[in-house]
Scaffold this motif. Structure first.
Motif: not given
Length: 304
Positions: A129, A131, A91, A118, A58
């Motif tokens: 974000y 994960d 982002h 985003e 990202r």
């Protein structure tokens, strides 16, 4: 220990020089690459750092000044030529979609992957974000345009099992996951074997904060408190502190003051003005306040 490494691709300010490229860096967290800002020339520096395009996960863009985003369209084009198929997430603050999307449609219309933008609110400190490995949140900054920094916090790993102890107590496989997460073990005869006797602690979770571009602001201190590494812009030396104030930037001494007040472990200075042929003046000023300070530089790889 899994990787948590920072690669500096560019640490200059608005004007590229022979010393520094515009802002960009890559954080490697457990083999996932997270890019922070993407100034002109970023993809060349990416190659020089021997990073793998296929692992780019990202991109986080702090604000819409050219020295932080002019490299995006070239990078996106290259990713298409290399055959990327998975979506690329960017982002950023509002406005990038309006400027970048027409370039993508014109120059990269045949790309085999989708670019998804985003938008976050730079005035808020919020998670944007997450994960299994990391959580990323925004750091509201003070600049001439809407701008935010980014805080990367590695998620704490589970404790390590001690094989000999697991074997000694004949612990069933079905119980191991719970023990790794902190549970004690109850033997068949009713004895409680503490979690601490069956495991060793995992390595401490690591953290990294990126704060560029910003005027001096103590409001960020509670957000970045105790981070392992703080990258804070130091565009100007103390002699130019009025210029820093007028342009929404910081001096090296101000960056060091923030680091000291936030109890960070290490400070890295960056976003250097082209007016200084030698950045040692910035390092010296910062170390007078916070000694554990280093200068960013292209090609630098900092292991946390």
């Amino acid at each position: 220990m899994d990787r948590f490494e920072l690669d500096i691709l560019g640490c200059g300010s608005a004007t590229p020089t022979t010393l520094h490229n515009p802002s960009s860096q890559v954080l490697n967290i457990r083999e996932k690459l997270f890019m922070i800002d993407c100034g002109e020339g970023t993809q060349l520096q990416f190659r020089r750092s021997k990073l793998r395009f296929g692992r780019l996960n990202r991109i986080f863009v702090s604000h819409l000044h050219g020295d932080h985003c002019f490299g995006l369209i070239g990078l996106i084009s290259t990713l298409g030529l290399l055959g990327r198929t998975g979506s690329l997430f960017i982002h950023t603050v509002a406005g990038l979609e309006d400027t970048l999307r027409p370039e993508i449609d014109f120059f990269c219309k045949d790309n085999p992957f989708e670019v998804k933008i985003e938008v976050f609110d730079p005035k808020k400190n919020e998670v944007i974000y997450e994960d299994r490995s990391v959580k990323v949140e925004t750091i509201p900054l003070v600049h001439r345009v809407p701008c935010a920094g980014f805080l990367f916090r590695e998620k704490q790993k589970e404790a390590h099992l001690i094989p000999d102890m697991i074997k000694f107590y004949n612990i069933p496989v079905r119980e191991l996951a719970k023990i790794k997460q902190g549970a004690d073990f109850l033997t068949e005869d009713g004895r409680i074997i503490p979690h601490s006797h069956l495991t060793t602690p995992a390595e401490p979770a690591r953290s990294y904060a990126y704060c560029s571009d910003t005027a001096y602001s103590e409001k960020i201190i509670p957000i970045i408190e105790g981070v392992d590494l703080l990258y804070h812009e130091a565009t100007f030396a103390d002699i130019d502190k009025n210029r820093a104030r007028d342009t929404g930037h910081s001096t090296a001494r101000q960056a060091a003051k923030i680091a000291k007040m936030a109890n960070v472990k290490k400070l890295m200075l960056g976003h250097f003005s082209a007016r200084y042929p030698d950045n040692k003046i910035l390092l010296e000023e910062a170390r007078e306040v916070f000694f554990n300070t280093v200068l960013a530089n292209e090609g630098l790889r900092e292991k946390l």
